[in-house]
Design a protein around this motif. Structure first.
Motif, PDB file in Angstrom:
ATOM      1  N   ASN A 213      17.898  76.436  54.279  1.00  0.00           N
ATOM      2  CA  ASN A 213      19.316  76.211  54.580  1.00  0.00           C
ATOM      3  C   ASN A 213      19.929  75.046  53.815  1.00  0.00           C
ATOM      4  O   ASN A 213      21.037  74.609  54.158  1.00  0.00           O
ATOM      5  CB  ASN A 213      19.499  75.984  56.085  1.00  0.00           C
ATOM      6  CG  ASN A 213      19.219  77.236  56.871  1.00  0.00           C
ATOM      7  OD1 ASN A 213      20.005  78.166  56.889  1.00  0.00           O
ATOM      8  ND2 ASN A 213      18.053  77.288  57.505  1.00  0.00           N
ATOM      9  N   ILE A 214      19.268  74.546  52.797  1.00  0.00           N
ATOM     10  CA  ILE A 214      19.767  73.367  52.085  1.00  0.00           C
ATOM     11  C   ILE A 214      21.146  73.619  51.474  1.00  0.00           C
ATOM     12  O   ILE A 214      22.007  72.734  51.461  1.00  0.00           O
ATOM     13  CB  ILE A 214      18.745  72.888  51.017  1.00  0.00           C
ATOM     14  CG1 ILE A 214      19.111  71.500  50.524  1.00  0.00           C
ATOM     15  CG2 ILE A 214      18.629  73.873  49.878  1.00  0.00           C
ATOM     16  CD1 ILE A 214      18.904  70.409  51.534  1.00  0.00           C
ATOM     17  N   ASP A 215      21.398  74.841  51.013  1.00  0.00           N
ATOM     18  CA  ASP A 215      22.688  75.140  50.398  1.00  0.00           C
ATOM     19  C   ASP A 215      23.834  75.158  51.411  1.00  0.00           C
ATOM     20  O   ASP A 215      24.997  75.019  51.050  1.00  0.00           O
ATOM     21  CB  ASP A 215      22.629  76.469  49.648  1.00  0.00           C
ATOM     22  CG  ASP A 215      22.122  77.615  50.517  1.00  0.00           C
ATOM     23  OD1 ASP A 215      21.439  77.358  51.532  1.00  0.00           O
ATOM     24  OD2 ASP A 215      22.402  78.776  50.169  1.00  0.00           O
ATOM     25  N   ASP A 216      23.506  75.304  52.688  1.00  0.00           N
ATOM     26  CA  ASP A 216      24.546  75.339  53.719  1.00  0.00           C
ATOM     27  C   ASP A 216      25.290  74.020  53.853  1.00  0.00           C
ATOM     28  O   ASP A 216      26.445  73.999  54.302  1.00  0.00           O
ATOM     29  CB  ASP A 216      23.950  75.706  55.085  1.00  0.00           C
ATOM     30  CG  ASP A 216      23.818  77.205  55.272  1.00  0.00           C
ATOM     31  OD1 ASP A 216      24.335  77.947  54.411  1.00  0.00           O
ATOM     32  OD2 ASP A 216      23.205  77.627  56.257  1.00  0.00           O
ATOM     33  N   ILE A 217      24.657  72.904  53.486  1.00  0.00           N
ATOM     34  CA  ILE A 217      25.341  71.608  53.615  1.00  0.00           C
ATOM     35  C   ILE A 217      26.575  71.569  52.704  1.00  0.00           C
ATOM     36  O   ILE A 217      27.640  71.110  53.112  1.00  0.00           O
ATOM     37  CB  ILE A 217      24.378  70.438  53.328  1.00  0.00           C
ATOM     38  CG1 ILE A 217      23.329  70.357  54.442  1.00  0.00           C
ATOM     39  CG2 ILE A 217      25.140  69.128  53.209  1.00  0.00           C
ATOM     40  CD1 ILE A 217      22.319  69.259  54.278  1.00  0.00           C
ATOM     41  N   LEU A 218      26.443  72.079  51.479  1.00  0.00           N
ATOM     42  CA  LEU A 218      27.588  72.122  50.568  1.00  0.00           C
ATOM     43  C   LEU A 218      28.689  73.014  51.127  1.00  0.00           C
ATOM     44  O   LEU A 218      29.864  72.643  51.129  1.00  0.00           O
ATOM     45  CB  LEU A 218      27.145  72.633  49.193  1.00  0.00           C
ATOM     46  CG  LEU A 218      28.277  72.932  48.195  1.00  0.00           C
ATOM     47  CD1 LEU A 218      29.067  71.674  47.879  1.00  0.00           C
ATOM     48  CD2 LEU A 218      27.724  73.564  46.938  1.00  0.00           C
ATOM     49  N   VAL A 219      28.303  74.195  51.619  1.00  0.00           N
ATOM     50  CA  VAL A 219      29.293  75.121  52.168  1.00  0.00           C
ATOM     51  C   VAL A 219      29.998  74.495  53.374  1.00  0.00           C
ATOM     52  O   VAL A 219      31.220  74.579  53.507  1.00  0.00           O
ATOM     53  CB  VAL A 219      28.627  76.461  52.545  1.00  0.00           C
ATOM     54  CG1 VAL A 219      29.624  77.392  53.206  1.00  0.00           C
ATOM     55  CG2 VAL A 219      28.030  77.125  51.310  1.00  0.00           C
ATOM     56  N   LEU A 220      29.225  73.839  54.243  1.00  0.00           N
ATOM     57  CA  LEU A 220      29.822  73.188  55.414  1.00  0.00           C
ATOM     58  C   LEU A 220      30.764  72.059  55.004  1.00  0.00           C
ATOM     59  O   LEU A 220      31.835  71.888  55.588  1.00  0.00           O
ATOM     60  CB  LEU A 220      28.737  72.668  56.356  1.00  0.00           C
ATOM     61  CG  LEU A 220      28.019  73.746  57.163  1.00  0.00           C
ATOM     62  CD1 LEU A 220      26.784  73.166  57.851  1.00  0.00           C
ATOM     63  CD2 LEU A 220      28.959  74.370  58.186  1.00  0.00           C
ATOM     64  N   ALA A 221      30.368  71.268  53.999  1.00  0.00           N
ATOM     65  CA  ALA A 221      31.246  70.199  53.518  1.00  0.00           C
ATOM     66  C   ALA A 221      32.561  70.782  53.009  1.00  0.00           C
ATOM     67  O   ALA A 221      33.644  70.228  53.270  1.00  0.00           O
ATOM     68  CB  ALA A 221      30.554  69.388  52.425  1.00  0.00           C
ATOM     69  N   LEU A 222      32.491  71.918  52.310  1.00  0.00           N
ATOM     70  CA  LEU A 222      33.714  72.564  51.834  1.00  0.00           C
ATOM     71  C   LEU A 222      34.566  73.058  53.002  1.00  0.00           C
ATOM     72  O   LEU A 222      35.789  72.911  52.995  1.00  0.00           O
ATOM     73  CB  LEU A 222      33.363  73.725  50.896  1.00  0.00           C
ATOM     74  CG  LEU A 222      32.853  73.318  49.512  1.00  0.00           C
ATOM     75  CD1 LEU A 222      32.293  74.512  48.771  1.00  0.00           C
ATOM     76  CD2 LEU A 222      33.957  72.650  48.706  1.00  0.00           C
TER      77      LEU A 222
ATOM     78  N   SER B 119      36.069  75.090  65.321  1.00  0.00           N
ATOM     79  CA  SER B 119      35.949  76.446  64.777  1.00  0.00           C
ATOM     80  C   SER B 119      34.781  76.557  63.819  1.00  0.00           C
ATOM     81  O   SER B 119      34.050  77.559  63.822  1.00  0.00           O
ATOM     82  CB  SER B 119      37.238  76.854  64.058  1.00  0.00           C
ATOM     83  OG  SER B 119      38.293  76.985  64.966  1.00  0.00           O
ATOM     84  N   ILE B 120      34.597  75.531  62.984  1.00  0.00           N
ATOM     85  CA  ILE B 120      33.488  75.536  62.031  1.00  0.00           C
ATOM     86  C   ILE B 120      32.166  75.520  62.775  1.00  0.00           C
ATOM     87  O   ILE B 120      31.237  76.278  62.449  1.00  0.00           O
ATOM     88  CB  ILE B 120      33.604  74.343  61.064  1.00  0.00           C
ATOM     89  CG1 ILE B 120      34.843  74.492  60.184  1.00  0.00           C
ATOM     90  CG2 ILE B 120      32.344  74.209  60.205  1.00  0.00           C
ATOM     91  CD1 ILE B 120      35.242  73.234  59.451  1.00  0.00           C
ATOM     92  N   ALA B 121      32.064  74.657  63.795  1.00  0.00           N
ATOM     93  CA  ALA B 121      30.819  74.573  64.572  1.00  0.00           C
ATOM     94  C   ALA B 121      30.518  75.888  65.289  1.00  0.00           C
ATOM     95  O   ALA B 121      29.388  76.385  65.261  1.00  0.00           O
ATOM     96  CB  ALA B 121      30.897  73.423  65.574  1.00  0.00           C
ATOM     97  N   ILE B 122      31.538  76.477  65.907  1.00  0.00           N
ATOM     98  CA  ILE B 122      31.344  77.747  66.602  1.00  0.00           C
ATOM     99  C   ILE B 122      30.911  78.824  65.609  1.00  0.00           C
ATOM    100  O   ILE B 122      29.980  79.592  65.863  1.00  0.00           O
ATOM    101  CB  ILE B 122      32.636  78.162  67.342  1.00  0.00           C
ATOM    102  CG1 ILE B 122      32.885  77.227  68.533  1.00  0.00           C
ATOM    103  CG2 ILE B 122      32.563  79.617  67.810  1.00  0.00           C
ATOM    104  CD1 ILE B 122      34.251  77.397  69.170  1.00  0.00           C
ATOM    105  N   GLY B 123      31.603  78.878  64.480  1.00  0.00           N
ATOM    106  CA  GLY B 123      31.252  79.878  63.464  1.00  0.00           C
ATOM    107  C   GLY B 123      29.852  79.703  62.928  1.00  0.00           C
ATOM    108  O   GLY B 123      29.120  80.686  62.747  1.00  0.00           O
ATOM    109  N   GLN B 124      29.461  78.457  62.684  1.00  0.00           N
ATOM    110  CA  GLN B 124      28.109  78.199  62.175  1.00  0.00           C
ATOM    111  C   GLN B 124      27.058  78.640  63.186  1.00  0.00           C
ATOM    112  O   GLN B 124      26.057  79.256  62.831  1.00  0.00           O
ATOM    113  CB  GLN B 124      27.962  76.716  61.848  1.00  0.00           C
ATOM    114  CG  GLN B 124      26.613  76.322  61.258  1.00  0.00           C
ATOM    115  CD  GLN B 124      26.421  76.790  59.818  1.00  0.00           C
ATOM    116  OE1 GLN B 124      27.310  77.377  59.218  1.00  0.00           O
ATOM    117  NE2 GLN B 124      25.244  76.543  59.278  1.00  0.00           N
ATOM    118  N   TYR B 125      27.292  78.327  64.448  1.00  0.00           N
ATOM    119  CA  TYR B 125      26.333  78.727  65.490  1.00  0.00           C
ATOM    120  C   TYR B 125      26.309  80.244  65.676  1.00  0.00           C
ATOM    121  O   TYR B 125      25.237  80.832  65.858  1.00  0.00           O
ATOM    122  CB  TYR B 125      26.622  78.016  66.813  1.00  0.00           C
ATOM    123  CG  TYR B 125      25.847  76.733  66.942  1.00  0.00           C
ATOM    124  CD1 TYR B 125      24.484  76.737  67.224  1.00  0.00           C
ATOM    125  CD2 TYR B 125      26.462  75.497  66.760  1.00  0.00           C
ATOM    126  CE1 TYR B 125      23.759  75.566  67.330  1.00  0.00           C
ATOM    127  CE2 TYR B 125      25.745  74.310  66.857  1.00  0.00           C
ATOM    128  CZ  TYR B 125      24.399  74.355  67.145  1.00  0.00           C
ATOM    129  OH  TYR B 125      23.678  73.184  67.238  1.00  0.00           O
TER     130      TYR B 125
END
Length: 199
Positions: free
Chosen positions: A17-26, A40-46
């Protein structure tokens, strides 16, 4: 709780999941200045990660929801979202905004974040299935708990990077370009690496 399994779960999550940090930052950069965007971001990620775990768990016990040949086509989700974001950026060419102006980008929606998370983690399902199958129900429960805790860590890291002044300025200025580029890149990578359309 077996500390060996906890350590393995942490390592497996980080590697896959290392690439997810960049996507989340965006995503956090896109949501800056919008009330409720972080939620919304947290709910979507979960939601997206829970779907990955559900699919991997079901496949580990033989109840496969998606045939293996369908997994590469998950790349269509971020590809289409990226193209939509690119179209929105193209049609809303208002130039660089002042810091005091309203944000031009729409905040990310939970289902969009979930879709990108699930599609980006589609290849993780193939990694998680044999691990879950050999770990059994008890071990799989440990992996699931550790993974869900680490999703919160990843969310915090993504938000942290998005709020660093230099990163925040870059995302404010270039986020409307970076987001579609990253999403299209993720989508194409998933399609090509999975052999979709004979690529």
């Amino acid at each position: 709780m077996n500390l060996g399994i906890v350590g393995q779960a942490i390592g497996l999550f980080a590697v896959t999941n290392i690439d997810d940090i960049l996507v989340l930052a965006l995503f956090f950069g896109q949501g800056a200045g919008h009330p409720g965007a972080a939620r919304s971001i947290a709910i979507g990620q979960y939601l997206g990660f829970a779907a990955i775990l559900g699919a991997a768990g079901a496949a580990a016990f033989g109840a496969t929801f998606l045939p293996e040949s369908a997994i590469p086509y998950l790349g269509l989700v971020p590809l289409l979202l990226g193209l939509r974001a690119a179209w929105a950026a193209w049609t809303d060419r208002t130039g660089i905004q002042d810091d005091d102006s309203e944000p031009a980008q729409d905040p990310p929606r939970a289902l969009e974040v979930a879709g990108v998370t699930f599609a980006n983690g589609g290849d993780n399902i193939g990694v998680y299935v044999p691990v879950f199958a050999t770990a059994g129900i008890g071990g799989m429960s440990v992996y699931t708990v550790v993974f869900l805790v680490l999703v919160a860590v990843w969310l915090a890291a993504g938000r942290y990077f998005a709020t660093r002044p230099i990163v925040a300025r870059a995302l404010s200025r270039w986020g409307h370009i970076l987001m579609p580029v990253v999403l299209v890149g993720i989508g194409l990578a998933i399609l090509i690496e999975g052999g979709a359309f004979g690529l």
